[in-house]
Design a protein around this motif. Structure first.
Motif, PDB file in Angstrom:
ATOM      1  N   ILE A  12       0.628  -1.015   0.150  1.00 11.96           N
ATOM      2  CA  ILE A  12       0.020   0.031  -0.074  1.00 11.96           C
ATOM      3  C   ILE A  12       0.811   1.211   0.073  1.00 11.96           C
ATOM      4  CG2 ILE A  12      -0.504  -0.144   2.493  1.00 11.96           C
ATOM      5  CD1 ILE A  12      -3.014   0.628   0.086  1.00 11.96           C
ATOM      6  N   ASP A  33      11.868   2.065   5.138  1.00 10.86           N
ATOM      7  CA  ASP A  33      11.681   0.668   5.266  1.00 10.86           C
ATOM      8  C   ASP A  33      12.796   0.098   6.116  1.00 10.86           C
ATOM      9  OD1 ASP A  33       9.101  -0.907   3.898  1.00 10.86           O
ATOM     10  OD2 ASP A  33      10.868  -2.155   4.788  1.00 10.86           O
ATOM     11  N   GLU A  93      -2.427   4.454   7.993  1.00 15.48           N
ATOM     12  CA  GLU A  93      -3.199   3.323   7.516  1.00 15.48           C
ATOM     13  C   GLU A  93      -4.176   2.909   8.382  1.00 15.48           C
ATOM     14  OE1 GLU A  93      -4.277   2.359   4.892  1.00 15.48           O
ATOM     15  OE2 GLU A  93      -2.833   3.254   3.430  1.00 15.48           O
ATOM     16  N   LYS A  94      -5.369   2.131   7.770  1.00 10.32           N
ATOM     17  CA  LYS A  94      -6.354   1.280   8.658  1.00 10.32           C
ATOM     18  C   LYS A  94      -5.733   0.273   8.945  1.00 10.32           C
ATOM     19  CE  LYS A  94      -7.181  -1.297   6.436  1.00 10.32           C
ATOM     20  NZ  LYS A  94      -6.913  -2.328   5.060  1.00 10.32           N
ATOM     21  N   GLN A 161      -1.415  -9.007  -2.130  1.00  9.35           N
ATOM     22  CA  GLN A 161      -1.075  -8.772  -0.559  1.00  9.35           C
ATOM     23  C   GLN A 161      -0.692 -10.051   0.066  1.00  9.35           C
ATOM     24  OE1 GLN A 161      -4.126  -7.206   1.870  1.00  9.35           O
ATOM     25  NE2 GLN A 161      -2.798  -5.539   2.600  1.00  9.35           N
ATOM     26  N   TRP A 165       1.705 -11.376   7.749  1.00 12.47           N
ATOM     27  CA  TRP A 165       1.010 -10.671   8.587  1.00 12.47           C
ATOM     28  C   TRP A 165      -0.714 -10.778   8.033  1.00 12.47           C
ATOM     29  CZ3 TRP A 165      -1.963  -6.525   7.972  1.00 12.47           C
ATOM     30  CH2 TRP A 165      -1.612  -5.661   6.604  1.00 12.47           C
ATOM     31  N   GLU A 177      -8.916  -6.140   7.823  1.00 12.24           N
ATOM     32  CA  GLU A 177      -8.446  -5.424   6.485  1.00 12.24           C
ATOM     33  C   GLU A 177      -9.322  -4.914   5.661  1.00 12.24           C
ATOM     34  OE1 GLU A 177      -4.870  -4.956   6.692  1.00 12.24           O
ATOM     35  OE2 GLU A 177      -4.972  -5.135   4.629  1.00 12.24           O
TER      36      GLU A 177
END
Ligand SMILES: NC(=O)c1ccc[n+]([C@@H]2O[C@H](COP(=O)([O-])OP(=O)(O)OC[C@H]3O[C@@H](n4cnc5c(N)ncnc54)[C@H](O)[C@@H]3O)[C@@H](O)[C@H]2O)c1
Length: 314
Positions: A12, A33, A93-94, A161, A165, A177
């Motif tokens: 994302i 990252d 992010e959600k 995706q 996780w 999600e």
């Protein structure tokens, strides 16, 4: 120009980088990252950008006005609290956090700091979902009789995706999600949700996320809400968000297809291209400039978290 730092450069994070680079009033100046090769490659692709593997170093850059946090949910809490501590605006992010306690702490910290705190709930800026909300307000379905969210995934995690996780019980699963987007829509359009009961289908392996849910709840006035989903099934992925009323039915299919009909009639596509286009980034820029803006902040993120936690209770 609003200067942006990004923490988390996975599926994302990369998707939003394109939006940031296309926008005239924002500029990405740093990315982070903890996979070094990814940080360096992403910085090179954007050009003229500092790459970090330690987000705390990114936060030391005083030129950064806003930080976009796109790491997996379990890391939102620590990182977002540090962003808030650095005095920068934050786009998270959600879902907001990985537990209600974490979400509460983040909400409090964000409210106490004089910053913009926003969540990435993209449906709010999409024309079909906006038209859905407008038609509900215009009583298209009459008096609401039932809300239903259906989530069907032949394969979870989905092809695009495939991260450890996303399929894990600790911080993944489609309820968290995908469900979160529609729970936020319910809160925005229909108000609070109460009396949540849930029945999960869980694999024997305790590290793996749910493969099914039948959740029931009520709006404040008692209107029933049904949240149901299954993964690892035949057929195509389908996500349907449907309002059944005394006069008609309105459904948002697969995020961007709007269908409706008056009771007794066929469901038909409802055009929505006349709905003015909106963008999260335009709204963020307005908010940072101190102008009125359509932002979904940590408060709605916190409310959604409370509901998610109940839905995911075993
Ligand atoms: N808004 C949406 O529509 C939407 C869609 C998909 C995912 N998401 C959310 O976005 C977030 C990220 O999801 P994703 O699919 O991109 O995950 P991902 O696993 O593909 O990417 C996460 C990245 O964060 C990095 N990372 C983890 N911890 C870090 C740390 N401490 N410092 C620096 N980097 C770190 C990882 O190395 C990885 O590259 C999640 O919260 C997810 O729920 C939102």
């Amino acid at each position: 120009m609003i200067q942006i730092g990004i923490i988390g450069l996975g599926a994302i994070g990369q998707r939003l980088i394109n939006r940031f680079t296309e926008h005239k009033e924002v500029k990405i100046i740093a990315v982070c990252d903890h996979v070094e090769s990814l940080a360096i490659k992403t910085a090179e692709e954007i050009g003229d950008v500092q790459a970090y593997t330690d987000y705390k170093q990114l936060l030391e850059d005083e030129k950064i006005d806003m930080v976009y946090v796109a790491v997996p949910p379990k890391f939102h809490h620590t990182i977002v609290l540090d962003v808030i501590g650095s005095g920068k605006h934050v786009l998270c992010e959600k879902p907001l956090a990985n537990s209600l306690d974490e979400a509460e702490e983040m909400l409090k910290a964000a409210q106490e700091a004089n910053i913009i705190h926003a969540m990435n709930f993209p449906l709010n800026y999409e024309q079909a979902a906006t038209k859905f909300a407008d038609l509900i307000k215009q009583q298209y379905v009459g008096k609401l009789r039932r809300l239903k969210l259906t989530m069907q995934f032949p394969e979870w995690p989905r092809q695009w995706q495939k991260n450890e996780w996303v399929g894990g019980r600790e911080q993944g699963g489609f309820v968290l999600e995908v469900g979160v987007h529609f729970i936020q829509q319910i809160l925005k359009i229909f108000g609070d949700i109460k009396n949540i009961e849930t029945r999960l289908e869980l694999p024997e392996d305790p590290s793996k996320c749910e493969t099914g849910i039948i959740g029931t709840a009520e709006l404040e006035d008692g209107t029933p809400v049904l949240i149901e989903g299954l993964s690892q099934i035949a057929g195509n992925e389908y996500i349907g968000f449907t309002a059944y009323g005394t006069e008609g039915v309105l459904t948002l299919d697969n995020w961007g297809i709007l269908k409706g009909g008056k009771n007794g009639e066929e469901l038909q596509d409802i055009p929505f291209t006349a709905v003015p286009e909106k963008s999260l980034l335009d709204e963020l820029v307005k908010a940072i400039k101190g102008e009125a803006a359509e932002i979904y902040d940590f408060e709605i993120g916190y409310k959604a978290q409370a509901i998610l936690e109940k839905l995911r209770e075993n």
